[in-house]
Design an enzyme around this catalytic site. Structure first.
Site, PDB file in Angstrom:
ATOM      1  N   LYS A  47       0.837  -1.204   0.000  1.00 50.65           N
ATOM      2  CA  LYS A  47       0.000   0.000   0.000  1.00 50.65           C
ATOM      3  C   LYS A  47       0.871   1.253   0.000  1.00 50.65           C
ATOM      4  O   LYS A  47       0.666   2.166  -0.800  1.00 50.65           O
ATOM      5  CB  LYS A  47      -0.904   0.028   1.246  1.00 50.65           C
ATOM      6  CG  LYS A  47      -1.898  -1.106   1.306  1.00 50.65           C
ATOM      7  CD  LYS A  47      -2.787  -1.020   2.533  1.00 50.65           C
ATOM      8  CE  LYS A  47      -2.043  -1.199   3.839  1.00 50.65           C
ATOM      9  NZ  LYS A  47      -1.467  -2.536   4.025  1.00 50.65           N
ATOM     10  N   THR A  48       1.827   1.270   0.922  1.00 50.44           N
ATOM     11  CA  THR A  48       2.682   2.449   1.015  1.00 50.44           C
ATOM     12  C   THR A  48       3.502   2.601  -0.268  1.00 50.44           C
ATOM     13  O   THR A  48       3.702   3.703  -0.774  1.00 50.44           O
ATOM     14  CB  THR A  48       3.598   2.337   2.245  1.00 50.44           C
ATOM     15  OG1 THR A  48       2.778   2.150   3.404  1.00 50.44           O
ATOM     16  CG2 THR A  48       4.432   3.579   2.436  1.00 50.44           C
TER      17      THR A  48
ATOM     18  N   ASP B 202      -1.878   7.728   4.090  1.00 51.99           N
ATOM     19  CA  ASP B 202      -1.452   6.372   4.464  1.00 51.99           C
ATOM     20  C   ASP B 202      -2.065   6.026   5.825  1.00 51.99           C
ATOM     21  O   ASP B 202      -2.416   6.919   6.593  1.00 51.99           O
ATOM     22  CB  ASP B 202       0.087   6.327   4.549  1.00 51.99           C
ATOM     23  CG  ASP B 202       0.633   4.906   4.438  1.00 51.99           C
ATOM     24  OD1 ASP B 202      -0.170   3.962   4.315  1.00 51.99           O
ATOM     25  OD2 ASP B 202       1.870   4.741   4.462  1.00 51.99           O
ATOM     26  N   GLU B 203      -2.206   4.746   6.124  1.00 47.80           N
ATOM     27  CA  GLU B 203      -2.726   4.267   7.421  1.00 47.80           C
ATOM     28  C   GLU B 203      -4.069   4.931   7.740  1.00 47.80           C
ATOM     29  O   GLU B 203      -4.317   5.378   8.866  1.00 47.80           O
ATOM     30  CB  GLU B 203      -1.726   4.559   8.558  1.00 47.80           C
ATOM     31  CG  GLU B 203      -0.312   4.050   8.317  1.00 47.80           C
ATOM     32  CD  GLU B 203      -0.113   2.576   8.643  1.00 47.80           C
ATOM     33  OE1 GLU B 203      -1.088   1.920   9.051  1.00 47.80           O
ATOM     34  OE2 GLU B 203       1.020   2.091   8.468  1.00 47.80           O
TER      35      GLU B 203
ATOM     36  N   GLN C 143      -5.558  -3.504  10.842  1.00 50.17           N
ATOM     37  CA  GLN C 143      -4.443  -2.880  11.556  1.00 50.17           C
ATOM     38  C   GLN C 143      -4.864  -1.613  12.280  1.00 50.17           C
ATOM     39  O   GLN C 143      -4.045  -0.743  12.565  1.00 50.17           O
ATOM     40  CB  GLN C 143      -3.300  -2.559  10.588  1.00 50.17           C
ATOM     41  CG  GLN C 143      -2.625  -3.800  10.034  1.00 50.17           C
ATOM     42  CD  GLN C 143      -1.409  -3.445   9.179  1.00 50.17           C
ATOM     43  OE1 GLN C 143      -0.408  -2.973   9.672  1.00 50.17           O
ATOM     44  NE2 GLN C 143      -1.529  -3.657   7.882  1.00 50.17           N
TER      45      GLN C 143
ATOM     46  N   ARG D 292       5.233  -7.465  10.934  1.00 50.41           N
ATOM     47  CA  ARG D 292       6.427  -6.623  10.756  1.00 50.41           C
ATOM     48  C   ARG D 292       7.608  -7.459  10.291  1.00 50.41           C
ATOM     49  O   ARG D 292       8.608  -6.939   9.814  1.00 50.41           O
ATOM     50  CB  ARG D 292       6.834  -5.914  12.058  1.00 50.41           C
ATOM     51  CG  ARG D 292       5.835  -4.936  12.674  1.00 50.41           C
ATOM     52  CD  ARG D 292       5.330  -3.952  11.698  1.00 50.41           C
ATOM     53  NE  ARG D 292       4.063  -4.396  11.124  1.00 50.41           N
ATOM     54  CZ  ARG D 292       3.563  -3.952   9.982  1.00 50.41           C
ATOM     55  NH1 ARG D 292       4.219  -3.072   9.269  1.00 50.41           N
ATOM     56  NH2 ARG D 292       2.409  -4.386   9.517  1.00 50.41           N
TER      57      ARG D 292
HETATM   58  N1  LIG Z   1       5.064  -5.151  -6.495  1.00 53.92           N
HETATM   59  C1  LIG Z   1       6.041  -5.327  -5.619  1.00 53.92           C
HETATM   60  N2  LIG Z   1       7.163  -5.980  -5.980  1.00 53.92           N
HETATM   61  C2  LIG Z   1       8.172  -6.207  -5.107  1.00 53.92           C
HETATM   62  N3  LIG Z   1       8.162  -5.791  -3.813  1.00 53.92           N
HETATM   63  C3  LIG Z   1       7.083  -5.121  -3.396  1.00 53.92           C
HETATM   64  C4  LIG Z   1       5.972  -4.857  -4.258  1.00 53.92           C
HETATM   65  N4  LIG Z   1       5.054  -4.180  -3.545  1.00 53.92           N
HETATM   66  C5  LIG Z   1       5.566  -4.022  -2.294  1.00 53.92           C
HETATM   67  N5  LIG Z   1       6.781  -4.583  -2.204  1.00 53.92           N
HETATM   68  C6  LIG Z   1       7.653  -4.638  -0.992  1.00 53.92           C
HETATM   69  O1  LIG Z   1       6.916  -5.272   0.046  1.00 53.92           O
HETATM   70  C7  LIG Z   1       7.169  -4.667   1.313  1.00 53.92           C
HETATM   71  C8  LIG Z   1       5.883  -4.166   1.921  1.00 53.92           C
HETATM   72  O2  LIG Z   1       5.399  -3.051   1.192  1.00 53.92           O
HETATM   73  P1  LIG Z   1       4.692  -1.833   1.901  1.00 53.92           P
HETATM   74  O3  LIG Z   1       5.439  -1.407   3.082  1.00 53.92           O
HETATM   75  O4  LIG Z   1       4.374  -0.828   0.865  1.00 53.92           O
HETATM   76  O5  LIG Z   1       3.351  -2.588   2.361  1.00 53.92           O
HETATM   77  P2  LIG Z   1       2.107  -1.993   3.146  1.00 53.92           P
HETATM   78  O6  LIG Z   1       0.883  -2.584   2.545  1.00 53.92           O
HETATM   79  O7  LIG Z   1       2.170  -0.537   3.205  1.00 53.92           O
HETATM   80  O8  LIG Z   1       2.338  -2.654   4.583  1.00 53.92           O
HETATM   81  P3  LIG Z   1       1.720  -2.188   6.005  1.00 53.92           P
HETATM   82  O9  LIG Z   1       0.281  -2.655   5.989  1.00 53.92           O
HETATM   83  O10 LIG Z   1       2.502  -2.928   7.012  1.00 53.92           O
HETATM   84  O11 LIG Z   1       1.830  -0.710   6.085  1.00 53.92           O
HETATM   85  C9  LIG Z   1       8.159  -3.552   1.041  1.00 53.92           C
HETATM   86  O12 LIG Z   1       9.451  -4.045   1.286  1.00 53.92           O
HETATM   87  C10 LIG Z   1       7.959  -3.251  -0.434  1.00 53.92           C
HETATM   88  O13 LIG Z   1       9.098  -2.707  -1.031  1.00 53.92           O
HETATM   89 MG   LIG Z   2       2.350   0.785   4.842  1.00 49.85          MG
END
Ligand SMILES: Nc1ncnc2c1ncn2[C@@H]1O[C@H](COP(=O)(O)OP(=O)(O)OP(=O)(O)O)[C@@H](O)[C@H]1O
Ligand SMILES: [Mg+2]
Length: 770
Positions: free
Chosen positions: A33-34, A220-221, A251, A603
């Protein structure tokens, strides 16, 4: 098109390319997402030619903001600089610094932290003559905070509380508290949000200016926004409606600060026509870790069911280790980190816990074993007495309207201005409706001050001198002047204790921070900027990734972050989930704890270890502890529990026990888990092999079995004494100042020639007599 978008999956691309209109990305942890948000910013600038200053990105912590800014800079280069990336609170500060005068504040208003709030509240309770047993400062402040986050003003609180005596009293306190804040030209953290809403609602032209500026808004969040934050987003986005929010209802962990999960669940109602994207692939964790996360969170009712899968490798099983005591647990973690040093750096590791109080025991073990760590939160640097004193001096020099700041330092260092004189000045200030500082300048007219009058005159004179110096000094030099001219430094120097030494070091650290400002001597705003930065240092901000240290922090602070190796400690019923949530009649409290557990588990990227203790000291008493119900919710097959296999018939027991452990995994004998075998327990540990062992603390000291691993010098075999010269592996040579016979080990105080005074545990310090 730039190849960076090829690294996104189809769903992420959908979220990035749908730039117009409201967009909701609702997805599980680690699904990118981030990452989608940062790529969206890049896409807007590079492909849609949106001006960077027309983009606003809101994150949950300053740390996350810094990370996002870095990611955006990487993607789009220098252009990214003018994108507004900030938390809700710092965004509000920036806006209010320009417009607070419209609301009757001056634009250099002060921001009160929790301690300031408490001091003010205690004053108010005293002034209103309310019984502190019935009206507790913390409880009242949290009621007021909850009201503010829901945008309930003190006037509305009054109306709602009609007919209820106690509520009426709280309403009166709320009213007085608001009045005092305003008198002091101060805002608390909640005010930052509330006043921004007030500003936007009452000054449409101001709102319009920001609506025009922020044509694209990203949050975000989003699951943790409260009513006031929702209102700010809603007001800013309602014209252009180019709003993209991302979040995960699983979350949502800030209900206690007014976060309202319905903001994300009702997004489509608040912003009709929203496009909704779901991300289902997790890129962060191994299959095993993800399975454990899913195993726990599926016990929550009424959640939006989400599919979350990963292509990542299966990975190690998740470990669950039950220790005898919290000390053993901490030591086990420390040792495990040390054992895996060839595959994981210190900075790859994070130890997470439910409450800040748990950090003390962990810290002790990290210090004793010389493992570098960084404590996030807890006794924050800026909460330290000496730092607060100096900050209050700065506030007094910058803005004499902050009564609390002036009162804090008027007799620090001691100037012979006692509590009675201070209260006379306060009464006078009240009577004439002036600030405390202004009343001080009027000391000649304050009745019966006696000799304190002259002292007050001196103090006022000193502040005036500092004020005129401040005009042409950098903040760093101003700090040096304050320390020297007030005698603050001299007093600490004269004390010559470890504490005073530490305080001096902390003050040096503050000066270093001020030096980082690189301000010019005549920069009139530098001081305000400095104070503002200090006020906004959220707990998680002290996390500096370049440093190779293990991170210790609460589960709440860990949101949004990721680490290759994670330890979730204190997995005990009553601690996590908290006793309050267990006892609560409201099921959703326990569900919030479970979401917190889900946040913790997710995490971890490669390795997750869950730990608990059979006994733990809580408020000075040793309690028997049961394993957390969350452990029991994890399908047993997913867990590797050392010693679990001792179910096998006698004889094969040890073989079976060790076969369930991978090479490098802690062994039962070395880790204080020996009770699995030692007590002949035949039940799987995670299913309640728990047995109260009240005398376990006395049965064996950690040092005894630690000895096996570290070959410690046995207590009592010290070959050096007070005054001897010794050498330490890391700190070099020094002189022994003090030897104390502590409960678990000798505690040695050494004044090192280079590293200064340190307190060390004898077993680990391995001091060599010279
Ligand atoms: N399409 C992708 N290809 C490869 N790696 C990815 C891809 N999308 C996300 N990632 C990697 O996966 C990990 C998690 O991504 P991110 O932090 O954006 O997730 P998130 O959904 O925001 O998580 P959270 O819910 O914990 O905030 C990061 O290391 C990111 O670089
Ligand atoms: Mg995130």
């Amino acid at each position: 098109m730039n190849a960076i978008y090829d690294t996104l999956n189809d769903k992420q691309r959908e979220a990035v390319f749908t730039t117009e209109g409201p967009v909701l990305v609702l997805a599980g942890a680690g699904s990118g997402k981030t990452r989608a948000l940062t790529h969206r910013i890049a896409y807007l600038i590079e492909e849609k030619h949106v001006m960077p200053w027309n983009i606003m990105a809101i994150t949950f912590t300053n740390k996350a903001a810094a990370e996002m800014r870095e990611r955006v800079d990487d993607l789009v280069g220098a252009d990214g600089n003018s994108v507004w990336v900030a938390t809700f609170h710092s965004s509000c500060v920036r806006i209010l610094r320009r417009h607070a005068d419209l609301l009757g504040y001056s634009n250099n208003f002060t921001i009160y932290d929790t301690d300031d709030q408490k001091t003010l509240m205690r004053q108010i309770l005293k002034k209103m003559d309310l019984d502190p047993k019935l009206y507790k400062d913390r409880a009242i402040l949290s009621r007021i905070s909850a009201a503010k986050n829901e945008l309930i003003s003190s006037a509305e609180f009054q109306t709602r509380s009609a007919g209820n005596f106690r509520e009426g009293r709280i309403a009166d306190i709320y009213t007085e508290y608001e009045a005092q804040l305003k008198n002091n030209n101060a805002m608390d953290f909640d005010d930052l949000l509330v006043r921004t809403v007030e500003l936007f609602e009452n000054y449409p032209d101001v709102l319009e200016e920001y609506q025009r500026r922020f044509r694209y808004i990203l949050v975000d969040e989003y699951q943790d926004t409260n009513t006031a934050q929702f209102k700010i987003v809603w007001l800013l986005a309602k014209q252009h409606r180019n709003l993209c929010v991302v979040g995960d209802d699983d979350q949502s962990i800030y209900k206690f600060r007014g976060a309202d999960i319905t903001n994300i669940l009702n997004f489509e109602k608040s912003f009709p026509g929203a496009s909704v994207t779901k991300l289902e692939q997790n890129y962060r964790s191994t299959k095993n870790i993800l399975a454990v996360a899913n195993g726990v969170i599926r016990h929550n009712h009424g959640r939006k069911d989400k599919v979350l899968w990963t292509d990542n490798e299966e990975g190690d099983k998740v470990n669950y280790i039950q220790y005898d005591t919290a000390y053993d647990e901490a030591y086990g973690i420390v040792k495990d980190i040390e054992e895996h040093r060839n595959t994981f750096d210190y900075k790859d590791c994070a130890v997470l816990y439910r409450t800040n109080a748990q950090s003390r025991v962990l810290e002790e073990k990290f210090v004793a074993n010389n493992i570098p760590y960084r404590l996030v939160g807890g006794v924050n640097f800026y909460q330290r007495k000496e730092i607060k004193d100096l900050i209050c001096y700065l506030k007094t020099v910058a803005n004499g309207r902050d009564d609390l700041a002036v009162q804090r330092i008027i007799n620090v260092p001691r100037r012979g201005i006692g509590a009675t004189s201070i209260s006379k000045v306060m009464t006078y200030a009240d009577q004439y409706g002036m600030s405390f500082y202004d009343a001080l300048t009027d000391w000649e007219h304050i009745p019966s001050l006696g000799r304190a009058g002259a002292k007050i005159a001196e103090f006022v004179h000193q502040i005036q001198v500092l004020r005129s110096q401040a005009q042409f000094l950098t903040v760093k030099d101003l700090l040096e002047h304050i320390l020297d001219d007030t005698g603050y430094r001299a007093e600490l120097n004269a004390e010559k204790t470890i504490e005073s030494q530490t305080r001096l070091e902390n003050l040096q650290e503050l000066i270093n921070k001020a030096a980082d400002l690189h301000d010019e001597p005549e920069d009139a705003e530098a001081l305000d900027r400095f104070l503002e930065e200090v006020a906004l240092v959220a707990e998680v901000d002290s996390l500096d990734e370049d440093e190779n240290r293990v991170v210790l922090m609460t589960l709440h602070s860990a949101k949004g972050l990721e680490f290759p190796r994670v330890y979730l400690s204190g997995m005990e019923d009553g601690l996590f989930p908290s006793m309050m949530s267990i006892k609560s009649e409201d099921d959703t409290d326990l569900e919030e704890e479970r979401r917190l557990c889900y946040v913790g588990i997710t995490r971890a990227r490669q390795k997750l270890t869950l730990t608990s203790a059979r006994t733990r000291m809580i408020n000075g008493e040793t309690h028997a502890e049961m394993p957390s119900r969350f452990i029991k919710e994890i399908p047993p097959l997913l867990l590797d529990v050392p010693g679990r296999a001792v179910r096998k018939p006698a004889g094969s027991a040890m073989g079976a026990a060790s076969s369930s452990m991978r090479p490098g995994a802690p062994t039962a004998s070395g880790m204080g888990t020996s009770s699995f075998g030692g007590t002949g327990s035949s039940e799987p540990a995670h299913l309640g092999s728990y047995r109260p062992r009240p005398n376990v603390l006395n049965q064996k000291s950690s040092a005894a079995y630690m000895g096996k691993e570290f070959k410690v010098e046995k207590a009592g075999s010290l070959n050096y004494g007070k005054g001897d010269r010794v050498r330490h592996m890391k700190f070099g040579e020094g002189t022994v100042l003090e030897i104390e016979n502590g409960k678990r080990d000798y505690e040695i105080t050494v004044s090192f020639d280079q590293a200064g005074v340190k307190k060390l545990f004898a077993s680990f310090a391995k001091l060599e007599k010279l």
